[in-house]
Design a protein around this motif. Structure first.
Motif, short mmCIF file in Angstrom:
data_model
loop_
_atom_site.label_atom_id
_atom_site.label_comp_id
_atom_site.label_asym_id
_atom_site.label_seq_id
_atom_site.Cartn_x
_atom_site.Cartn_y
_atom_site.Cartn_z
N THR A 176 -8.83 -7.90 -0.98
CA THR A 176 -7.97 -7.19 -1.90
C THR A 176 -7.13 -8.05 -2.93
O THR A 176 -6.48 -8.75 -2.43
CB THR A 176 -7.08 -6.18 -1.46
N GLN A 185 -9.82 0.40 1.11
CA GLN A 185 -10.11 -1.11 1.22
C GLN A 185 -11.09 -1.18 2.16
O GLN A 185 -11.46 -0.23 3.02
CB GLN A 185 -9.08 -1.82 1.52
N LEU A 238 -2.35 2.17 2.67
CA LEU A 238 -3.60 1.78 2.49
C LEU A 238 -4.61 2.19 3.61
O LEU A 238 -4.25 1.90 4.78
CB LEU A 238 -4.01 0.45 2.20
N GLU A 270 -0.66 -4.19 -8.91
CA GLU A 270 -1.71 -3.72 -9.08
C GLU A 270 -2.83 -4.45 -8.05
O GLU A 270 -2.60 -5.53 -7.70
CB GLU A 270 -2.43 -4.22 -10.54
N LEU A 271 -3.90 -3.23 -7.38
CA LEU A 271 -4.62 -3.72 -6.40
C LEU A 271 -5.87 -3.29 -6.75
O LEU A 271 -6.35 -2.45 -7.48
CB LEU A 271 -4.34 -3.02 -5.15
N ARG A 272 -7.12 -4.45 -6.40
CA ARG A 272 -8.40 -4.10 -6.74
C ARG A 272 -9.05 -4.32 -5.41
O ARG A 272 -9.05 -5.70 -5.12
CB ARG A 272 -8.80 -4.57 -7.91
N ASP A 279 -8.62 -0.43 -5.94
CA ASP A 279 -7.56 0.52 -5.76
C ASP A 279 -8.23 1.66 -4.84
O ASP A 279 -9.13 1.81 -4.68
CB ASP A 279 -7.03 0.96 -7.04
N GLY A 280 -7.15 2.26 -3.96
CA GLY A 280 -7.48 3.11 -3.25
C GLY A 280 -8.09 2.64 -1.73
O GLY A 280 -7.06 1.79 -1.09
N GLU A 292 5.45 -2.88 -8.70
CA GLU A 292 4.17 -2.10 -8.96
C GLU A 292 2.95 -2.92 -8.71
O GLU A 292 2.49 -3.41 -10.21
CB GLU A 292 4.37 -0.94 -9.94
N GLN A 341 3.07 0.99 0.12
CA GLN A 341 2.03 2.17 -0.27
C GLN A 341 1.13 2.30 1.16
O GLN A 341 1.13 1.14 1.72
CB GLN A 341 1.36 1.86 -1.55
#
Length: 347
Positions: free
Chosen positions: A214, A208, A337, A201-203, A205-206, A199, A335
């Motif tokens: 990212t 792009q 994007l 973490e992306l920043r 998030d949601g 899992e 996931q």
């Protein structure tokens, strides 16, 4: 011999049919022991990071396509008195079944004669009264199918009738390659391992933004060495399999992207963490682990962003052996994007 193997299959099948009945060791109602023994892996006990107490496959995918855990094996089953109590009742019950005549009935009688009256065939010396005079000095061994093996023929290859092995002695030479040993236990523990899901973490998030990096990272608290153990109490034998996370690989889901670092493989630090969390003011910085999308996904639909953690797997055993490392494994998560393009950016 083939007929005898089929006959023993009938016997074990009949015993399994009574799996829900209670066991009373003071009576002859112990045929259920066969199902219990089979459901626990044939005398194997699993502990640690394993699925369903070791009864099912875990979530680690080997990166080596030609590696397979053992499809079946031979393991200690029951002592002489228990084997007589369980198996004799099953054989006689099958023989009493209406219509059990011809080759099947004859094979069942030969099986009974083998364990009761000394009837022998190659590699299988007969027994007198189920070898009960040697009870406590060894065990009958039997074949165990690996329930995770999809190939029915391979799963049933350890189909020889149970044979006797004295305590402290190796199993007979003709079964050596399929007899349970520490290396097999290590492989079975590997097959059943359950490791943390990937899992990342992306920043941000949601959604792009084209040409803005990212940031990707993993929380080190979740990614530490994980251990599973397989044990055969009857042999005082065990193997301990340890999976250690070594890297995170990211796939942006499109060729129109720049990976950080190049190739998309982000190394783990000593604490199991990957990359660095995004902090305010990092918008102009290149992330230690991440991706910069170069084209919008508006015309193609969301990109399938995949993060895969690679685990190095080693093992040790009760006899001091520690063979070649087991295949490297991966656990991945995908996931969708959405990547959009904006005309101006205010920072």
């Amino acid at each position: 011999m083939v007929a005898l193997l089929c006959a023993f299959g009938l016997v074990t099948g009949a015993a399994a049919a009574h799996a829900d009945a209670p066991i009373d060791r003071e009576t002859d109602a112990g045929a259920d022991d066969q199902e219990i023994w089979a459901s626990t892996g044939g005398g194997i006990q699993f502990s640690g990071a394993v699925k369903d107490a070791g009864k099912g496959p875990g979530n680690l995918t080997p990166t080596t396509s030609n590696w397979d855990p053992p499809p079946c094996w031979y393991a200690p089953y029951l002592g002489a008195k228990d084997f007589k109590r369980v198996t004799k009742k099953s054989i006689e019950g099958q023989m009493a079944t209406p219509g059990m005549t011809g080759h099947a009935g004859s094979a069942l009688q030969q099986l009974l004669d083998h364990y009761e009256d000394g009837y022998s065939w190659p590699n299988h010396p007969g027994f007198k009264d189920w070898n009960v005079e040697n009870d406590g000095e060894g065990m009958f061994w039997a074949g165990v199918p690996n329930p995770a093996e999809e190939d029915v023929l391979a799963r049933g290859a350890c189909s020889d009738v149970p044979f006797w092995v004295d305590t402290g002695e190796p199993p007979p030479a003709w079964v050596t390659e399929q007899a349970i040993d520490p290396a097999m236990l290590a492989e079975l523990a590997y097959e059943r391992m359950v490791l943390p899901d990937t899992e990342a973490e992306l920043r941000p998030d949601g959604e792009q933004i084209v040409n803005l990096p990212t940031w990707v990272w993993l929380d080190g608290a979740q990614f530490r060495p994980v251990t599973a153990e397989a044990r055969v109490p009857a042999l005082n034998m065990w193997a301990r399999t340890t999976a250690t996370p070594v890297s995170l690989t990211i796939d942006p889901g499109t060729d129109d992207a720049e990976l950080h670092p190049g190739g998309g493989e982000c190394a783990m630090d000593g604490d199991g963490a990957v990359g660095a969390p995004y902090r305010k003011g990092d918008a102009d910085e290149v992330p230690p682990c991440g991706v910069t999308y170069l084209r919008s996904s508006e015309s193609t639909g969301p990109y399938d962003f995949t993060a895969s953690v690679t685990w190095r797997v080693t093992w040790s055993a009760s006899d001091g052996t520690a063979g070649e490392p087991l295949p490297t494994g991966i656990i991945e998560a995908t996931q969708e994007l959405d990547v959009r393009e904006i005309q101006s950016i205010v920072r």
